[in-house]
Design a protein around this motif. Structure first.
Motif, short mmCIF file in Angstrom:
data_model
loop_
_atom_site.label_atom_id
_atom_site.label_comp_id
_atom_site.label_asym_id
_atom_site.label_seq_id
_atom_site.Cartn_x
_atom_site.Cartn_y
_atom_site.Cartn_z
N THR A 1 -2.55 -9.02 -44.63
CA THR A 1 -3.46 -9.20 -43.38
C THR A 1 -3.99 -10.46 -43.25
N GLN B 1 -2.50 -4.56 -48.81
CA GLN B 1 -2.63 -4.51 -47.24
C GLN B 1 -3.62 -5.54 -46.81
N MET C 1 1.77 -4.27 -37.18
CA MET C 1 0.60 -4.52 -36.55
C MET C 1 0.66 -5.16 -35.22
N GLU C 2 1.66 -5.80 -34.97
CA GLU C 2 1.69 -6.62 -33.72
C GLU C 2 1.92 -5.58 -32.43
N ILE D 1 5.93 -8.39 -45.88
CA ILE D 1 4.89 -8.85 -45.07
C ILE D 1 5.50 -9.01 -43.68
N ASP D 2 6.66 -9.41 -43.58
CA ASP D 2 7.40 -9.61 -42.12
C ASP D 2 7.34 -8.30 -41.26
N LEU E 1 -1.51 -13.24 -42.99
CA LEU E 1 -0.99 -13.47 -41.60
C LEU E 1 -2.10 -13.94 -41.00
N TYR F 1 -5.10 -12.79 -39.63
CA TYR F 1 -5.97 -11.90 -39.07
C TYR F 1 -6.90 -12.25 -39.05
N GLU G 1 3.80 -7.21 -40.42
CA GLU G 1 3.36 -8.11 -39.20
C GLU G 1 4.07 -7.53 -37.94
N GLN G 2 5.40 -7.11 -37.80
CA GLN G 2 5.79 -6.28 -36.86
C GLN G 2 5.13 -4.98 -36.57
N THR H 1 -6.78 -10.14 -33.81
CA THR H 1 -6.23 -11.68 -33.40
C THR H 1 -7.05 -12.24 -32.33
#
Length: 413
Positions: A259, A255, A322-323, A315-316, A262, A264, A319-320, A166
């Motif tokens: 991403t 994937q 990945m964060e 997807i959410d 999102l 990224y 995202e969690q 990010t």
């Protein structure tokens, strides 16, 4: 009067030619347009003849990144003592041999022949062949993991990366940026800078497509097919676009599409590969595209289907995940990152174990062997190795393999 006018015109023309000829005696010609324009900017003379006396005022000259190909005419810059020619396209440096006052020249970032340095040094000219790169980053910036290993005059930096990122990743920690700036050679897993994209796409198709006329629908359950089709639809695509791809390809593609949606961006490895291209640093890949794709394609159909099922998360939820991973990477907490990435609910199956060995162990031994070769050759170069962080954290990792070979690894960050 007309007769005399004609004669005068002739004489004037002759006089003009003589005048031009006289000026040319003091004028200097440069065959390279970019070189000429750079010098015109320096002497503030946008047009007209460049006179040798104007060039004699220059004692230091910076011609960095001017797209110069030829140095013809440089021999007329008799008073230049320090010359910077970084980041051009110069192959022939022989005109510099005629520059009587030249003491130092930087030729880094040019496609010069190996004997160029020795030839210039024989003329008592100090030659700098290393590209000088601006050190970016901040002292307290993020950056994950960085180690250093030395042998003789050769240094290898080992930078653990992450393949997506990010905006919060940048600027990186200054220690990482300094290691990159110091490096002569950038060593990623794959040298994407010099890949033929058409050949790479063909390789992906060879490894990832069914070659027998069947489609993904023929190889998975109808329920899984519907889930896959719905996932593609949510991402703005039709499954028909990818009907002939194998399950492993779908799992990686899903994937990647998630991403991308999102927001990224390219990870640390691609960040430095882009920098290397701009800075004209040499790049040596540790692996090939085929090496990496075979890890997925060599697994069984059942294993690939299991991978596909696991990739079809919301997807959410991705995202969690990945964060959390980003946060642990930026903190540089190796133990927590390993725990997070490798947590298992059950004992891995024999095929899962074999897959992890192919993904990590086997590759680490091969990459460590190449890194050890850099060290043993002791060329005096500095190498900046950028590989996925697990290759430096998960046993048997590259660091421990090098330590077994007798090398001492120093943690930098």
């Amino acid at each position: 009067m007309k007769h005399f006018l004609k004669i005068s015109i002739v004489f004037i023309a002759v006089i003009a030619l003589v005048a031009c000829s006289d000026n040319k005696k003091d004028g200097v010609y440069f065959s390279d347009y970019q070189l000429e324009q750079a010098l015109r900017d320096i002497i503030e003379q946008p047009e007209g003849d460049i006179l040798r006396e104007d060039l004699l005022k220059i004692t230091e000259l910076d011609l960095t990144n001017k797209r110069i190909k030829s140095l013809d005419g440089m021999e007329y810059l008799d008073k230049v003592e320090v010359l910077n020619l970084q980041h051009n396209k110069i192959e022939d440096f022989s005109p510099l041999e005629e520059m009587d006052s030249l003491k130092e020249v930087n030729i880094g970032g040019n496609p010069y022949e190996q004997d160029t340095i020795a030839t210039l040094e024989s003329k008592n000219i100090t030659v700098i062949a290393k590209v000088e790169v601006e050190v970016r980053g901040t002292p307290d910036g993020p950056g994950g993991f960085l180690w250093k290993v030395e042998n003789g005059n050769t240094t290898v930096y080992l930078q653990g990366t992450i393949h997506i990122a990010t905006e919060e990743f940048y600027p990186l920690n200054q220690k990482i940026e300094a290691a990159y700036a110091e490096a002569d050679v950038i060593v990623p897993e794959i040298d994407f800078n010099n890949l033929n994209m058409l050949e790479m796409q063909a390789t992906y198709l060879d490894f990832g497509m069914y070659q027998d006329g069947t489609t993904i629908r023929d190889h998975i359950s109808e329920e899984l097919y519907e889930r896959l089709a719905n996932t593609y639809e949510e991402l703005g695509y039709s499954i028909e676009m990818f009907a002939t791809y194998k399950p492993w390809f779908h799992s990686t593609l899903i994937q990647n599409l998630m991403t991308e949606q999102l927001g990224y961006i390219d990870g640390v490895d691609f960040y430095f590969l882009n920098r290397a291209e701009q800075d004209q640093k040499q790049v040596i890949g540790l692996e090939t595209v085929e090496d990496q794709l075979s890890i997925f394609s060599d697994t069984s159909a059942e294993f690939q289907i299991a991978m596909l099922e696991e990739s079809l998360i919301y997807i959410d939820e991705l995202e969690q995940q990945m964060e959390e991973m980003f946060s642990l990477y930026l903190e540089g907490d190796a133990e927590k990152l390993l725990t997070y990435l490798l947590e298992e609910d059950a004992e891995p199956s024999p095929e899962e174990q074999a897959y992890m060995e192919a993904l990590n162990d086997n590759r680490n031994y091969k990459m460590a062997e190449q890194i050890a070769q850099f060290l043993e050759e002791d060329s005096g170069d500095t190498y900046f190795v950028i590989v996925g962080s697990l290759h430096l954290l998960m046993e048997p990792h590259i660091r421990s393999i090098l330590e077994q070979e007798g090398y001492e690894i120093e943690k930098v960050l």
